[in-house]
Every structure is written in C-alpha cells, then in structure tokens.
Scaffold this motif. Structure first.
Motif: not given
Length: 105
Positions: A12-37
C-alpha cells in the motif's frame, strides 16, 4: 504491506515522489562558504535577494574562513526552499565549490 501467512501479499503506497523531489525534501540545510575578503555589499545583496525569492523551512549556514572557520546560521526568516534553480543561483554568486547541503539522516 499486508501479509498472509507471513508472506507479503499487497503493498500500500501512501505517497509517490520523483527522485529529484526526494532529494530536495531530504535536504536539511544549505551551506555557503563565504570568503570575507571578497564579500562586498553586492555579493551580500545578491544572496539576500535569492533567499527572499525562495523562502521556506530549510536553514542557511554561512561558513566564513578567517583565522579559523566560523559557522553562522542565518536568522530563520532567511530559511529557504531548496531547488536546482536556487542552488545554481547560489553557485553563480559564490562559486560552484562554495555551495553544499546536508541531508536528513
């Protein structure tokens, strides 16, 4: 799953999503490296603009390398919705290698 005599008989399947949707739904945080100079007002305004266009629930972290790396979490009002478009916009602002994300475990 439904079983009959310990054998699976029905899924019994309750929901279906594409692999792309699954990938983005699995992201818990975005990390950006910033060079202060090289972090000028234009760079910061560009980041702010992209973030405001993509408001959501995912936190954004800035990794700033000075004498040692500082990790700064953006205020929750700057949380975003992860997507390929968003990641590409960040990459165009801070560089491809400066953008990463963590996933839910």
């Amino acid at each position: 799953m439904e079983f009959e005599d310990d054998k699976p008989m029905k899924y019994i399947v309750n929901s279906v999503q594409t692999l792309k949707e699954y990938r983005f739904n699995s992201i818990s945080a975005i990390h950006l490296k910033i060079n202060p100079t090289s972090a000028d007002d234009t760079l910061l305004e560009n980041l702010k603009s992209v973030i405001q266009e993509n408001k959501g629930e995912c936190p954004v972290y800035f990794h700033v390398q000075e004498e040692k790396e500082m990790l700064i979490r953006a205020h929750p009002q700057f949380n975003i919705i992860p997507s390929d478009i968003l990641l590409n916009k960040f990459r165009s602002i801070v560089g491809k290698e400066a953008v990463s994300y963590s996933v839910k475990s």
